[in-house]
Every structure is written in structure tokens, then in C-alpha cells.
Design an enzyme around this catalytic site. Sequence first.
Site, PDB file in Angstrom:
ATOM      1  N   GLU B 210     -64.620  -8.786 -77.744  1.00 48.25           N
ATOM      2  CA  GLU B 210     -64.273  -7.107 -78.141  1.00 48.25           C
ATOM      3  C   GLU B 210     -63.766  -6.405 -77.296  1.00 48.25           C
ATOM      4  O   GLU B 210     -62.778  -6.062 -78.007  1.00 48.25           O
ATOM      5  CB  GLU B 210     -65.815  -6.946 -76.935  1.00 48.25           C
ATOM      6  N   HIS B 279     -79.062  -5.903 -72.467  1.00 50.01           N
ATOM      7  CA  HIS B 279     -78.528  -5.742 -73.444  1.00 50.01           C
ATOM      8  C   HIS B 279     -79.914  -4.279 -73.550  1.00 50.01           C
ATOM      9  O   HIS B 279     -79.545  -3.903 -75.087  1.00 50.01           O
ATOM     10  CB  HIS B 279     -79.397  -6.439 -73.987  1.00 50.01           C
TER      11      HIS B 279
END
Lengths: 354, 477
Positions: B210, B279
Site C-alpha cells: 500500500e 480490520h
Amino acid sequence: MRERIVASAKKKTSKNIKGKAADSKSVSNSNPEPGIEVLKKYYRDMLLIRRFEEKAGQLYGMGLIGGFCHLYIGQEAVVTGITAAQDNTKDTVVTSYRDHAHMLACDMDPKGIMAELTGREGGYSRGKGGSMHMFSKEKRFFGGHGIVGAGTAIGAGLGFAHKYTKDGGVAVAYMGDGASNQGQVAECYNMAALWDLPVLFVIENNQYGMGTSVKRSSAGTLYRRGEGYGIPGEQIDGMDVFEVEVAARQALDYIRSGNGPYILEVLTYRYRGHSMSDPAKYRTKEEVASFKEERDPITAVKDMLQEKGVEEAALKEIDKEIKQIVKEAAEFAQESPEPDRKELWTDILVSEEA
Amino acid sequence: MPTNILMPALSPTMTEGNLAKWLKAEGDAVEAGDVIAEIETDKATMEVEAVDEGTLGKILISEGTEGVKVNEVIAVLLEDGETANDVIPTEAAASSAVEESQTAKDPSTSLGVAGEAEQPAGAHVEDRDILYHQGVIIEPPPFDEASFTDMYEATVREALRDAMAEEMRKDERVYLMGEEVAEYQGAYKCSQGMLEEFGAERVIDTPITEHGFAGIAVGSAMNGLKPIVEFMTWNFGMQAIDHIINSAAKTLYMAGGQLGCPIVFRGPNGAASRVGAQHSQCYASWYAHVPGLKVVSPWSAADAKGLMKAAIRDPNPVVFLENEMLYGEKYDNVPSSEDFVIPIGRAKIERSGADVTIVAFSIMVGKALKAAEELAEQGIDAEVINLRTIRPLDRHTILESIKKTNRIVVAEEGWPFAGIGAEIAALIGEHAFDYLDAPLARVCSKDVPLPYAANLEAMALPQAEHIVEAAKKVCYK
């Protein structure tokens, strides 16, 4: 003293550029002797960087430049040689925070750069960026980044756009030896190789990431860090502007032919501390002196010019011209007013109507 | 003319130092770059280099002198042909140099009376946060949503895909990049069919990196492209937060307006279901904190389509916060017009009411509407505002509502501390204090990392019933 690897090359060890490089002649064998005009151009370009940086150091000492100020003195041959090899009608450049020289090499106006250093309206960012954050869309210079390693990813992105638009340009992404250990640099080597991005990664290895020597920070050899990704790499002598130019030209040809990225590790040395407030106690005076006295890139070119019969007076003429440019830049940087108070609130977002 | 050599500062905070040693003597020739002296402070010893060439004509401060003020003349450099007699080392010369430099340095000379700058010209949405801090709240530009009457049925994920595809057909500079966006068709199937239509050059699978690919996308945006970066979830986008903030959001300002970064960062935000703490997090307040970013968070499929199109067209970096739990929600009212572009910075009143205002965004809008139905059964008429955009915030719509209802509940999935509810509380405190009939109430996630166990997870996340309770509380019922 060029070291080159391709994906399948045998292991080689890193070079040491201290003192005269014994095998530096091997390069000139494959290249024509540079003519006087070329030598003069290099002399002029490098001298401009040095005098500009000395002046910046002086203005910093007078309190006219604030914050951080990272000088490029000693490293002039790196950016001068690489820029000379670029296609300066379409290639893009990005670097880290030691960026004044890269802007000068990109033909940005010394007045605008110096005025940005003093935080004035006449600066490239109208005083809102400072030493580490300057840009010129017109000259295809994309910063000037204060975050170590971030410029490398942005450089890969510039290359991505070159490839996407098929404009034939190559992105030249400079980083320091310190940045080469950043995770995102490895990530970008991978993607640049995977997608054949036209990017020249230049590692300016001045042997110290701030106060930590490469020996204490970096395992292995920096130019070989792309090997696992299939990116060819090469280690060259960054105190020799011709070696830099020749290597960069070959690397850029390789990239422009659609082969993907290339890594040039350019061994160099900064004479000053990391920034103005660094007394550089992590290295010996003898080490600094050995570079200044034996390997200075400007003296080397000056000596070559004199060997070719160029008179002292002709060189003085160049010195004088450079001195005048820098003097005018410094004057402009002090005379230019501080940015208008309204500037505080502009350039945060682009208005749709704009 | 002789050149004065001044006592240099080693840092912006240094005011004086000791002249430790002269390395050149009077009469010595000096080249630019030569070290001529050493100075020291309590922190360091530094070398002073000559900037000009010449002859050291006169040393005015002898070595060993302590407490030499920055910018005091310490020596004089002579050019060719000058002699020491040309030197006029007066106190006046020294002090005038100091004074000149002090004037340049002194920030008080450049500050206004209250340090407050004038308002920017115009009243664009982009100026709204600036104007707000100067006491001005502007009404966002009108948007006639009712004029879009031709509707189709779509899920949120399809609406997102349609928006991206429409804009990619329109503008070749737009491309989509992210993990699993191409061959896999999107980890949450938000890019279904896009690889087939646009090809691998414009729908690009990335490695799981990322930080790196966000930086690459930012660089490409600076160099003329308009990337859409998908983060598989915003939790992974945290790896890339440096590029979102330092590279994308700040460049326009740092470049004095020369160079912007038109880019969309998108992906699911907030809690999914039973995926645990790493998450499950809402990033709205993280990114809304940053000047230079726009932050958008859709609820319905129409929101998703209209806001995504606006985000792609916007010349600024836009953080687009979706929600995994909503992707599969189907709506029959998605405008089919390609011109359906919801203006960024305008909230929508989803349900009009008189008794209490409920402000929500993303998944909490649905919960707020459900709460409003329950409240209606109990005789409380709630107004539900779907923020749509977090930054620039539509303060006008919130304030107009509270002026009507005099009571407000803010519902968000983020944590309470320094959250969006806290920002709205500040807004109310600053501009609607006198309109309040009860203290503001916030409905947030509990201030804990999200637990995995089903019962604990349900306790930690804000639900419709919490909104009902809060609304009743502010209505004193």
C-alpha cells in the site's frame, strides 16, 4: 571504477572512492575526450551549485533562512552529470530534501530558489514551501520532499505516468543512501520492474544518512538491491562528472528503449554537515579533507581545463559570472517581500471554478 | 568594497556563541569555501567558511571571545587592491548589520494586529473551512436531486463500479489501481467487469504494498493522471497514510498552487463483521483532520454513484470511505443519468422532522432512519441528516436543522474521542448554543479496540437502539 550488474551478474563487492580511484581511466577509454566547451559547461554548472550553496549557508548564518537547510557542497558532479544525460524536454525529476542543486540543474531560476529559502513572495512556492518543498511544473521538477523515501515512490509514479501516456519521458528519482533502506523503496523497485516503468533510480551515496554511516546502516550493496527484481544496477564514481554523465546516458538509453528501471548508485561525499546545525562529529577532519583536496569534482574539471590550455583569466570570467548570478539571487531573496497575509489561506484546495 | 564577515547562527534559535579559534590570520588569502574560524555553542562546534574570496583584512573579534552575538561583524574581507586602511570598523556598521537582519527575522513585523488574515475571495465550497474559522458559515451550492427521475436498481458495489466506469469512459487519464481490482474483479467485487472493458493498462492489480503504490499513484497524479486507488480496506490504507497526507494533501500548498494532486483513495471503512480489531476501524476523523483533503462517505447506492463521480472529477485529493456491510444493499432509486454528480460538501436531509436532529454518515444513516421509525412510534419526530461529505462539512444544514429542532444526536461508527461527533459538538457550542434545549448526545463505538466475540462486538458497535435512547434522552423522554 564502474561496477555493473545485470540480473545474472556475478557477485561483486562495493568500491571505495576515497582518494584517487586507480581504475578511473577505464571509463575514458570508452568515451571521447570531452571538449573545452563541455568542460566549461560542467565547470560553470557545478560552480553555480557550489557558490549558491555557500551563499545559502551564509544567509542561514545571518538568520535569513530558517528551519532546515541541507547543502549539496561536494556532491555537485552527481546532479550535473545526470542532468546532462537527460532529455530535458520531457524527462521528469524528483528528489529528497537536499534539493537546491537539483533545481538549479533543472534550469530553475536561482532567484526563485533563494527567495523560497528566505521565505519570500518571490520564491517558487511563494514562501510557503521552504528549502525542502519546492516544485516547478514548467521545468518538470516535482520536489523537494521532506519525507525520506517518499520521493522515490513519487518518482516511480512520475514514470508510471510517462508510460501510461507514452510520452517517451523517463523519471529520474534521486534518493540518498539513507532512503535506500526505506520499505517503500523496495516496494517501488518491485513495481517499477514488474511494470517496466521508465525510472532511473539514482542513489546519491554520500556515505552518511545524517550521522550514521552506510556501514552502520546498510547491509549488502545498494546498487545490487534491485537484483532480485531483475533491475540492473551500477556503482559509479560521483566525484567524476564525466563518469556520471556517461553512466547516466547509458542507463537512460536502456530505460528509454522500454527495458524498465535502472539503478545508479553514485558514490559521493558532502563536505558540510547533514544540515546547517550538524557539526559532523561522526567523521574525521582528515576524511573530509581527503575528499576536498584529492577528489573535488570542480577542481578536477578546472585542472582539465587548464591542462587543455584554458587561461586562468577565462576561468576567472566564469567565476565572476557565477558570483554575479548568486549575488543577484541573494539580493532578490532579501528584497522580495514576505508573502501577502492572504497567502496563508490560499492553495489549500483547488476551487472547481479555477 | 570590503565585505563584512558576520557571526553566523548554527540554528534558528541561536542568538550568540563563542569565537573559539581563528584558522586564518590577518593578511591571509582566502578562497570561497575555506574554513576561516571555529565557533562554538553549548551544543556544538562549527566551522565558518568564507563565502567570498579575498584577503582577511582585519579580525575584529579575537579568538577566545565568548558571547559573540549572531550577525556581529567578526572580521573584514578585502578584495583585490584594497588595504586594511579601507576598513572602517565602526560600532555603527556592526550594529546596523545586526539591526537589518533582526528586522528581516522578526516575525512580529509581518503579523497583523490579531494575527488574523483576511477572508479569501468568493465563497467556494473549498474555502468553507477557512471561512468557518473566520466566523462565516456558507450555504452549499444548491443541488436539485429530485430532477433526476430516471432510476435503475443497483447495489452499492454496482453503483460504485458504474460511477468509476462512466468516468473512465469520459476521461482517459482516469485509471484504477489496487490489490485484486483487475483479475479478481475486486476483493469486494467493486470493479466487476472493469478489466474486461478498460484493459490491464487502466485497471491495475498491485502487489500488497500500500505504501508504495499509493506513492506511485500520487506521483502519477502530479504528472497528469487521475488515479483511483482502492485500498482493500482502509485499515491497510494506514500503511499509505504518509503519502495521503504528506504527499497528496500538502503539495498544492507547498508548491504555492502550481501543482495539485487529483486523486481518489477509496475502500471499505469501519467495522465489517467479526473481523476483529485490526480490520475494524473508522478513519473519518483521521482524514477529516487534514487541510488539503476532502473526505466523503456515502450511505446509499445513489450516494455511492453520485459522490464517486464527484470525487473522480474533483481536482483535489479525495478520501472516499465506503462500508463493506453496505456493498450488497440493493436500491431501486439510483439515477441513471451520467450527469448525476452529487456536489461534495452538501448534506442530505433523508427524513424531515421537528423534534430532534440525528446527524449520521455511512452505515449509521441506515441505523438513524431505523431509529427514527421507532422514535416516531413513540411520538418523537426525528430529522435525519446524511452528511455524505465529512470535509468540507455542511455546517449550514446542521445548524438550520438544530435551529428547528433544538435537540441533536450525532451518530458515528468511530470512537468518541476527537471524533466527528466531537467536531459537531464544537460547531453547536460555537454557533447554536442558544438554540439548544438539551445537551448534545453522541452515539459512537465504545472506546475499545473492536472485540471478536459476537456478544462483545455487538455491545461495542453503535446500534439503532442506542440512537433511540440518545434521542429520547435529549428529548427528556
